[in-house]
Design a protein around this motif. Sequence first.
Motif, PDB file in Angstrom:
ATOM      1  N   LEU A   7       0.663  -1.137   0.076  1.00  0.00           N
ATOM      2  CA  LEU A   7       0.240  -0.117   0.202  1.00  0.00           C
ATOM      3  C   LEU A   7       0.867   1.146  -0.045  1.00  0.00           C
ATOM      4  O   LEU A   7       1.645   1.437   0.837  1.00  0.00           O
ATOM      5  CB  LEU A   7      -0.968   0.145   1.261  1.00  0.00           C
ATOM      6  CG  LEU A   7      -1.881   1.333   1.612  1.00  0.00           C
ATOM      7  CD1 LEU A   7      -2.764   1.463   0.304  1.00  0.00           C
ATOM      8  CD2 LEU A   7      -2.262   1.338   2.786  1.00  0.00           C
ATOM      9  N   CYS A   8       0.683   2.158  -0.971  1.00  0.00           N
ATOM     10  CA  CYS A   8       1.359   3.307  -1.086  1.00  0.00           C
ATOM     11  C   CYS A   8       1.203   4.276  -0.248  1.00  0.00           C
ATOM     12  O   CYS A   8      -0.233   4.696   0.140  1.00  0.00           O
ATOM     13  CB  CYS A   8       1.402   3.922  -2.469  1.00  0.00           C
ATOM     14  SG  CYS A   8       2.365   5.570  -2.416  1.00  0.00           S
ATOM     15  N   GLN A   9       1.833   4.796   0.893  1.00  0.00           N
ATOM     16  CA  GLN A   9       1.596   5.699   1.810  1.00  0.00           C
ATOM     17  C   GLN A   9       1.311   7.040   1.233  1.00  0.00           C
ATOM     18  O   GLN A   9       0.880   8.063   1.716  1.00  0.00           O
ATOM     19  CB  GLN A   9       2.261   5.801   3.071  1.00  0.00           C
ATOM     20  CG  GLN A   9       2.426   4.493   3.667  1.00  0.00           C
ATOM     21  CD  GLN A   9       3.020   4.583   5.028  1.00  0.00           C
ATOM     22  OE1 GLN A   9       4.265   4.655   5.029  1.00  0.00           O
ATOM     23  NE2 GLN A   9       2.482   4.635   6.126  1.00  0.00           N
ATOM     24  N   ASN A  10       1.714   7.319  -0.013  1.00  0.00           N
ATOM     25  CA  ASN A  10       1.672   8.570  -0.621  1.00  0.00           C
ATOM     26  C   ASN A  10       0.332   8.811  -1.443  1.00  0.00           C
ATOM     27  O   ASN A  10      -0.406   9.900  -1.111  1.00  0.00           O
ATOM     28  CB  ASN A  10       2.746   8.809  -1.517  1.00  0.00           C
ATOM     29  CG  ASN A  10       2.998  10.084  -2.112  1.00  0.00           C
ATOM     30  OD1 ASN A  10       2.911  11.045  -1.258  1.00  0.00           O
ATOM     31  ND2 ASN A  10       3.245  10.355  -3.290  1.00  0.00           N
ATOM     32  N   CYS A  11       0.021   8.010  -2.088  1.00  0.00           N
ATOM     33  CA  CYS A  11      -1.160   7.965  -3.026  1.00  0.00           C
ATOM     34  C   CYS A  11      -2.383   6.933  -2.491  1.00  0.00           C
ATOM     35  O   CYS A  11      -3.384   6.907  -3.027  1.00  0.00           O
ATOM     36  CB  CYS A  11      -1.012   7.878  -4.548  1.00  0.00           C
ATOM     37  SG  CYS A  11      -0.563   6.184  -5.076  1.00  0.00           S
ATOM     38  N   SER A  12      -2.143   6.074  -1.420  1.00  0.00           N
ATOM     39  CA  SER A  12      -3.089   5.243  -0.797  1.00  0.00           C
ATOM     40  C   SER A  12      -3.608   4.105  -1.961  1.00  0.00           C
ATOM     41  O   SER A  12      -4.693   3.780  -1.770  1.00  0.00           O
ATOM     42  CB  SER A  12      -4.089   6.032  -0.307  1.00  0.00           C
ATOM     43  OG  SER A  12      -3.709   6.712   0.600  1.00  0.00           O
ATOM     44  N   THR A  31       8.618   0.481  -5.234  1.00  0.00           N
ATOM     45  CA  THR A  31       8.269   1.813  -5.967  1.00  0.00           C
ATOM     46  C   THR A  31       6.899   1.936  -6.618  1.00  0.00           C
ATOM     47  O   THR A  31       6.628   0.884  -7.015  1.00  0.00           O
ATOM     48  CB  THR A  31       9.257   2.261  -6.957  1.00  0.00           C
ATOM     49  OG1 THR A  31      10.659   2.200  -6.615  1.00  0.00           O
ATOM     50  CG2 THR A  31       8.826   3.638  -7.603  1.00  0.00           C
ATOM     51  N   CYS A  32       6.066   2.711  -5.857  1.00  0.00           N
ATOM     52  CA  CYS A  32       4.584   2.748  -6.421  1.00  0.00           C
ATOM     53  C   CYS A  32       4.372   3.250  -7.943  1.00  0.00           C
ATOM     54  O   CYS A  32       5.007   4.054  -8.416  1.00  0.00           O
ATOM     55  CB  CYS A  32       4.064   3.803  -5.486  1.00  0.00           C
ATOM     56  SG  CYS A  32       2.187   4.118  -6.197  1.00  0.00           S
ATOM     57  N   PRO A  33       3.931   2.194  -8.557  1.00  0.00           N
ATOM     58  CA  PRO A  33       3.657   2.495  -9.974  1.00  0.00           C
ATOM     59  C   PRO A  33       2.858   3.524 -10.311  1.00  0.00           C
ATOM     60  O   PRO A  33       2.726   3.916 -11.332  1.00  0.00           O
ATOM     61  CB  PRO A  33       3.287   1.142 -10.667  1.00  0.00           C
ATOM     62  CG  PRO A  33       2.400   0.489  -9.533  1.00  0.00           C
ATOM     63  CD  PRO A  33       3.225   0.667  -8.007  1.00  0.00           C
ATOM     64  N   HIS A  34       2.199   3.938  -9.259  1.00  0.00           N
ATOM     65  CA  HIS A  34       1.237   5.113  -9.553  1.00  0.00           C
ATOM     66  C   HIS A  34       1.802   6.385  -9.297  1.00  0.00           C
ATOM     67  O   HIS A  34       1.554   7.431 -10.197  1.00  0.00           O
ATOM     68  CB  HIS A  34      -0.013   4.794  -8.745  1.00  0.00           C
ATOM     69  CG  HIS A  34      -0.805   3.472  -8.852  1.00  0.00           C
ATOM     70  ND1 HIS A  34      -1.857   3.199  -9.781  1.00  0.00           N
ATOM     71  CD2 HIS A  34      -0.734   2.546  -7.899  1.00  0.00           C
ATOM     72  CE1 HIS A  34      -1.939   1.860  -9.797  1.00  0.00           C
ATOM     73  NE2 HIS A  34      -1.462   1.702  -8.359  1.00  0.00           N
ATOM     74  N   CYS A  35       2.775   6.445  -8.433  1.00  0.00           N
ATOM     75  CA  CYS A  35       2.987   8.073  -8.248  1.00  0.00           C
ATOM     76  C   CYS A  35       4.676   8.015  -7.925  1.00  0.00           C
ATOM     77  O   CYS A  35       5.293   9.101  -8.054  1.00  0.00           O
ATOM     78  CB  CYS A  35       2.534   8.554  -6.829  1.00  0.00           C
ATOM     79  SG  CYS A  35       3.010   7.805  -5.337  1.00  0.00           S
ATOM     80  N   GLY A  36       5.441   6.860  -8.039  1.00  0.00           N
ATOM     81  CA  GLY A  36       6.796   6.769  -8.072  1.00  0.00           C
ATOM     82  C   GLY A  36       7.222   6.763  -6.569  1.00  0.00           C
ATOM     83  O   GLY A  36       8.527   6.548  -6.399  1.00  0.00           O
TER      84      GLY A  36
END
Length: 73
Positions: A7-12, A31-36
Amino acid sequence: MQSYDYLCQNCSKLFEVRASIAEYSKGLKPTCPHCGSQRAIRTFTSVNVLTNRPRGGTMPLACGPNAGPGCCG
Ligand SMILES: [Zn+2]
């Protein structure tokens, strides 16, 4: 190879990371594929991770039926 949910803590957003147990036990930095962002945490089916950030430390939940020798110490 197995996959882990993060779970990305930046973009959830949730995303999946594929890694071997060995790689995982060494510590993944997905690395989050959505926001990096690299601020992603491992998630499990029912989680309270949003209020609680596990950092470092070994999680016993990583030891599944496919876990290699030494996984649990
Ligand atoms: Zn993200």
